[in-house]
Write an enzyme that holds these catalytic residues in place. Structure first.
Site, PDB file in Angstrom:
ATOM      1  N   GLY A 122       2.078   0.009   2.371  1.00 12.68           N
ATOM      2  CA  GLY A 122       1.266  -1.059   1.794  1.00 12.68           C
ATOM      3  C   GLY A 122       1.343  -1.000   0.281  1.00 12.68           C
ATOM      4  CG  LEU A 123       1.082  -4.672  -1.886  1.00 13.47           C
ATOM      5  CD1 LEU A 123       0.289  -5.926  -2.248  1.00 13.47           C
ATOM      6  CD2 LEU A 123       2.455  -4.694  -2.547  1.00 13.47           C
ATOM      7  CB  SER A 124       0.056   0.336  -5.934  1.00 14.97           C
ATOM      8  OG  SER A 124      -0.761   1.176  -6.722  1.00 14.97           O
ATOM      9  N   GLY A 125      -2.893   0.579  -4.257  1.00 15.83           N
ATOM     10  CA  GLY A 125      -4.289   0.153  -4.258  1.00 15.83           C
ATOM     11  C   GLY A 125      -4.759  -0.446  -2.950  1.00 15.83           C
ATOM     12  CE  LYS A 176       0.563   3.216  -0.049  1.00 15.50           C
ATOM     13  NZ  LYS A 176      -0.056   2.331  -1.051  1.00 15.50           N
ATOM     14  CB  SER A 177      -4.132   7.876  -0.629  1.00 17.93           C
ATOM     15  OG  SER A 177      -2.770   7.893  -1.020  1.00 17.93           O
ATOM     16  CB  SER A 235       7.762   3.201   2.316  1.00 19.05           C
ATOM     17  OG  SER A 235       6.617   2.906   3.062  1.00 19.05           O
TER      18      SER A 235
END
Length: 199
Positions: free
Chosen positions: A32-35, A38-39, A106
């Protein structure tokens, strides 16, 4: 040159490791996009799995770039190599019998397909953290979107570099429509239905 390299079979089988761990090994590939979250979600899922007694490991994008992939840039070529290395490391962890999570943007579908191709059938679970760009940009936890908009970060996914949206992810999480807790339950629910965990 690989002509002098021979694969060495292990004494302890994958089936024995699975029985010992009490669950099936699997790779949860968060993309997925940054922000997008995901983490955050990967960490919350791992905490829940740990609470359930599962054996897990989380490979996070920034953490891996501080060690194993230190020195790789964010050029397209290095991004591909970044994901290739992570795929191989994740495969080793899965072979050890763990439930592995990888939290990486990714962005390229070819890289994700390559990661899937080196895993056994059913062991690669693509988790698309689907969060609209405007939401990700409003969060901007690391201030990266602001820098990208100012032209300070080249090849930034979603701004100056493409993100290939997963076409058929095993799990599709829409974070703008549900809470972290609901997202965790969605993923844990999938693992139960798929027979990865029985608890």
């Amino acid at each position: 040159m690989t002509e002098n390299i021979v694969w060495h079979d292990q004494t302890v089988s994958r089936a024995e490791k699975e029985q010992h761990k009490g669950h099936k090994p699997v790779l949860l590939w968060y993309t997925g996009l940054s922000g997008s979250g995901k983490s955050t979600i990967a960490n919350a899922v791992e905490a829940k799995l740990f609470e359930l007694g599962c054996h897990t490991y989380l490979l996070d994008g920034d953490n891996v770039r501080m060690g194993l992939n230190k020195g790789l840039t964010f050029s397209e070529e290095d991004r591909i190599e970044n994901i290739r290395r992570i795929s191989e490391v994740a495969k080793l962890f899965v072979d050890a019998g763990l439930i592995v999570s990888t939290a990486f943007i990714s962005p390229f579908k070819e890289d994700r397909a390559r990661a899937r191709s080196i895993m056994h059938q059913g062991e690669f679970v693509e988790v698309f953290i689907d969060t609209p760009l405007e939401v990700c940009e409003s969060r901007d936890p690391k201030g990266l979107y602001k820098k990208a908009r100012a032209g300070e970060i080249p090849n930034f996914t979603g701004i100056s570099s493409a993100f290939d949206v997963p076409e058929q992810p095993e799990i599709h999480v829409k974070t703008a429509e549900q809470s972290i807790e609901q997202s965790v339950e969605q993923i844990i629910g999938y693992l139960r239905e798929a027979g990865v965990i029985e608890i």
